[in-house]
Design a protein around this motif. Structure first.
Motif, PDB file in Angstrom:
ATOM      1  N   ASN A  83       4.142 -20.270  -7.103  1.00 60.34           N
ATOM      2  CA  ASN A  83       5.279 -20.725  -7.449  1.00 60.34           C
ATOM      3  C   ASN A  83       6.472 -20.611  -6.563  1.00 60.34           C
ATOM      4  N   THR A  84       6.648 -19.400  -5.803  1.00 57.12           N
ATOM      5  CA  THR A  84       7.567 -19.340  -4.867  1.00 57.12           C
ATOM      6  C   THR A  84       7.307 -20.265  -3.793  1.00 57.12           C
ATOM      7  N   ILE A  87      -0.763 -12.693   8.891  1.00 51.73           N
ATOM      8  CA  ILE A  87      -0.954 -13.556   7.938  1.00 51.73           C
ATOM      9  C   ILE A  87      -1.350 -12.984   6.695  1.00 51.73           C
ATOM     10  N   GLY A  88      -2.607 -12.400   6.688  1.00 45.77           N
ATOM     11  CA  GLY A  88      -3.114 -11.758   5.559  1.00 45.77           C
ATOM     12  C   GLY A  88      -2.318 -10.735   4.833  1.00 45.77           C
ATOM     13  N   LEU A  89      -1.475 -10.047   5.754  1.00 45.15           N
ATOM     14  CA  LEU A  89      -0.740  -8.860   5.376  1.00 45.15           C
ATOM     15  C   LEU A  89       0.400  -9.291   4.745  1.00 45.15           C
ATOM     16  N   LEU A  90       1.054 -10.398   5.375  1.00 43.60           N
ATOM     17  CA  LEU A  90       2.361 -11.050   4.724  1.00 43.60           C
ATOM     18  C   LEU A  90       2.070 -11.454   3.422  1.00 43.60           C
ATOM     19  N   PHE A  91       0.840 -11.982   3.008  1.00 41.46           N
ATOM     20  CA  PHE A  91       0.531 -12.571   1.758  1.00 41.46           C
ATOM     21  C   PHE A  91       0.259 -11.168   0.865  1.00 41.46           C
ATOM     22  N   ILE A  92      -0.416 -10.144   1.357  1.00 41.78           N
ATOM     23  CA  ILE A  92      -0.563  -8.937   0.369  1.00 41.78           C
ATOM     24  C   ILE A  92       0.564  -8.358   0.301  1.00 41.78           C
ATOM     25  N   PHE A  93       1.697  -8.320   1.273  1.00 42.77           N
ATOM     26  CA  PHE A  93       2.914  -7.734   1.108  1.00 42.77           C
ATOM     27  C   PHE A  93       3.554  -8.487   0.092  1.00 42.77           C
ATOM     28  N   TYR A  94       3.702  -9.803   0.031  1.00 45.39           N
ATOM     29  CA  TYR A  94       4.351 -10.553  -1.249  1.00 45.39           C
ATOM     30  C   TYR A  94       3.766 -10.212  -2.471  1.00 45.39           C
ATOM     31  N   PHE A  95       2.429 -10.139  -2.611  1.00 40.24           N
ATOM     32  CA  PHE A  95       1.636  -9.901  -3.823  1.00 40.24           C
ATOM     33  C   PHE A  95       2.033  -8.649  -4.342  1.00 40.24           C
ATOM     34  N   ILE A  96       2.206  -7.601  -3.699  1.00 38.97           N
ATOM     35  CA  ILE A  96       2.607  -6.119  -3.815  1.00 38.97           C
ATOM     36  C   ILE A  96       4.068  -6.319  -4.429  1.00 38.97           C
ATOM     37  N   LEU A  97       4.862  -6.893  -3.673  1.00 41.02           N
ATOM     38  CA  LEU A  97       6.298  -7.051  -4.167  1.00 41.02           C
ATOM     39  C   LEU A  97       6.642  -7.683  -5.288  1.00 41.02           C
ATOM     40  N   SER A  98       5.778  -8.871  -5.668  1.00 42.56           N
ATOM     41  CA  SER A  98       5.840  -9.463  -6.968  1.00 42.56           C
ATOM     42  C   SER A  98       5.517  -8.408  -8.187  1.00 42.56           C
ATOM     43  N   GLN A  99       4.255  -7.552  -7.784  1.00 44.21           N
ATOM     44  CA  GLN A  99       4.133  -6.605  -8.796  1.00 44.21           C
ATOM     45  C   GLN A  99       5.028  -5.783  -9.106  1.00 44.21           C
ATOM     46  N   ALA A 100       5.627  -5.365  -8.143  1.00 48.00           N
ATOM     47  CA  ALA A 100       6.929  -4.304  -8.429  1.00 48.00           C
ATOM     48  C   ALA A 100       8.096  -4.828  -9.161  1.00 48.00           C
ATOM     49  N   VAL A 101       8.138  -6.420  -9.006  1.00 46.59           N
ATOM     50  CA  VAL A 101       9.245  -7.145  -9.653  1.00 46.59           C
ATOM     51  C   VAL A 101       8.957  -7.081 -11.026  1.00 46.59           C
ATOM     52  N   PHE A 102       7.697  -7.222 -11.272  1.00 46.02           N
ATOM     53  CA  PHE A 102       7.147  -7.278 -12.720  1.00 46.02           C
ATOM     54  C   PHE A 102       7.009  -5.766 -13.390  1.00 46.02           C
TER      55      PHE A 102
END
Length: 333
Positions: A73-74, A12-27
């Protein structure tokens, strides 16, 4: 079974971190999806337009903050349903703390703590997501050296949980998730506050909980606070936690004096004693400390200096003198 729960929590923690990294890449790539909601679009676009022109400290904070905000927000968008608030966005709050807490006999005590809380207006402000490395129970300790296993502190105190109420104003909250060393748990807590006088308040809560390994438990807490002047306040706290598995009580008595200084600084004087009820009602540790906290450089950055004296039963109550040095980052929307 314990190993499976530990793996699940880490996933669960890795999924949250993965989404955070993905959002950084989008930015970073400036990818902005078309959206009829102009407010949401402007917030998503802001990191690219604003963050890149900041100094390194502000830029790092900006990308981190909007990464967390985007993830929140997602989750809020996923939660939307007919009749929910379609315009309001999720709100996030939290802090990151980095610390070095050397004391006599242990000069290598490093500490990192975090807590993130997300409110979802799509669910009418009734549901919160909590991500933290510490339990918000009666046994929480700021100093790492004071988090002893004898008092129910696990080395892995990570918490991933959903907290919800029947209404935003309800005094009873419910929580389900992982905590206390990757245990699956659920709890119900009643909390309230009474104003005894214009300068005095009494806050309290009572809860019942069930952990997959600790089994049934209860917690009771009462805090009395009195404000002497706009800059000086006093607080007295008494806490008890019952563990069905070991059939004992964990207790704590704490006094704190808070003084607000000049230039966004504060002083917190603490005297604390806690212990167990088995084999008899006895203390396990005592703490005396003075914490100086000051806002520096930015409105979201704080530094702390906390000299302390700690007495532990496992060290035959020999005084252990130490000092905690911390940097703390706050964020909220």
């Amino acid at each position: 079974m314990y190993k499976q729960k530990e793996i699940a929590l880490k996933l669960i923690g890795l999924l949250f971190i993965f989404y955070f990294i993905l959002s950084q890449a989008v930015f970073a790539k400036g990818i902005i999806k078309d959206n009829s909601n102009a407010k949401t679009e402007s917030i998503t676009a802001q990191p690219n337009h604003y963050c890149e022109h900041q100094q390194w400290l502000d830029k790092t904070y900006c990308h981190f903050f909007y990464g967390i905000d985007s993830a929140a927000n997602t989750l809020n968008d996923w939660s939307r349903h007919e009749g929910s608030n379609l315009n309001s966005e999720a709100s996030t709050s939290g802090r990151l703390r980095f610390g070095w807490e050397p004391r006599s006999g242990d000069f290598s005590a490093l500490d990192f703590r975090f807590k993130i809380r997300v409110k979802l207006p799509a669910l009418e402000e009734r549901v919160e997501l909590v991500l933290s490395d510490q339990e918000d129970d009666v046994n929480g300790q700021e100093l790492k050296a004071a988090r002893s296993e004898e008092l129910g502190n696990n080395k892995d105190q990570a918490v991933v949980a959903l907290q919800f109420k029947r209404s935003a104003e309800d005094k009873v909250s419910y929580r389900v998730g992982f905590g206390r060393g990757s245990q699956i748990y659920t709890r119900a807590r009643y909390s309230d506050m009474h104003r005894l006088s214009p300068d005095s308040t009494l806050r309290y809560f009572a809860e019942a909980n069930y952990y997959s390994e600790d089994e049934l438990g209860t917690e009771l807490n009462a805090e009395f606070a009195h404000v002497f002047t706009p800059k000086l306040a006093y607080e007295l706290s008494n806490s008890f936690r019952y563990r069905n598995k070991s059939n004992d009580w964990l207790w704590r008595h704490e006094m704190q004096l808070i003084y607000m200084g000049k230039n966004n600084s504060s002083y917190l004087f603490t005297a604390m004693i806690d212990g167990l009820s088995q084999p008899n009602y006895r203390k396990e540790q005592m703490l005396l400390s003075m914490r100086y906290k000051k806002q520096v450089l930015r409105e979201w950055l704080y530094l702390e200096l906390e000299p302390y004296i700690l007495y532990l039963r496992r060290e035959d109550f020999r005084p252990s003198i130490g000092i905690a040095l911390r940097a703390e980052v706050h964020f909220s929307t």
